[in-house]
Design an enzyme around this catalytic site. Sequence first.
Site, PDB file in Angstrom:
ATOM      1  CD  GLU A 103      14.672 -30.084  57.439  1.00 56.23           C
ATOM      2  OE1 GLU A 103      14.411 -30.986  56.626  1.00 56.23           O
ATOM      3  OE2 GLU A 103      15.048 -30.292  58.615  1.00 56.23           O
TER       4      GLU A 103
ATOM      5  CG  ASP B 273      15.988 -28.119  60.834  1.00 47.77           C
ATOM      6  OD1 ASP B 273      15.983 -27.948  59.595  1.00 47.77           O
ATOM      7  OD2 ASP B 273      15.723 -29.220  61.361  1.00 47.77           O
TER       8      ASP B 273
END
Length: 306
Positions: free
Chosen positions: A167, A165
């Site tokens: 982010e 992920d």
Amino acid sequence: MMFTPVRSRVRRAALVLSAVVALAFGATATTGAAAFPAPAKQRPTSVAYVEVNNNSMLNVGKYTLANGGGNVFDVAVIFAANINYDTSTKAAQLYFNENVQRVLDNAATEIRPLQQKGIKVVLSVLGNHQGAGFANFPSQSAASAFAKQLSDTVGKYGLDGIDFDDEYAEYGNNGTGQPNDSSFVHLVTALRANMPDKIISLYNIGPAASRLSYGGVDVSSKFDYAWNPYYGTWQVPGIALPKSKLSPAAVEIGGTSQSTAADLARRTVGEGYGVFLTYNLDGADRSADVSAFTKELYGSAAVYTP
């Protein structure tokens, strides 16, 4: 149209269902867990992210299908470990906050019960505002070193794979580099070599997700799954995988309306996609929210057993 963005900002910072399902989705048998798989069900595969800062992984195993008794969820994602930056060694480090560490240290009671039901347990890895990310390793050796940290963790705690992920990395912090084209390709290549029979999944967001090819190597096929990161919406991940490995639908349980969840599930089946992503399963009885999509995916309501 209103939708829940990527994830709530609450962050600080499976043996398989059956051999048929395992082969269909590239899943592998879990080592160190007793074999008590639930009854088989038809595709799609359902995925549940759990914010372990606030909720128990065991919640994933509390939902079964009223018709047949199979697990609602096939993959449980521990959310989340972090990729940190060690300023002294100038290297990326895998980091667990106290809640993730607790889950891992108590694998016998937090992870094995899910695996014994046939649910795969995967560790998600997320940026942590320190400049280190999957897309800015300065060399192939640096990417391989982090891949080893990941695969060693999977082995040590008996997990079923890793979820990426990209982010909150905040590329450039602490003097780190900006995203480059080779970094994620080297990382995924090394990780797949380290764990050929485990799950590697992609939360389809961030610089890494758009840098899957370098030097004649395309790592798309090395992923078992990829999914849409925007809850309450439909968006086909931009990765060259078959429909059976993609989730264009994304649902926040308790945050996405039941009607929208039902529509997304209906579309998943109707358009032949093989995965259905959910996020933020908590400890409340969410059987009504869950049934909204299981009725469309599997033709059955969901039963919650505390």
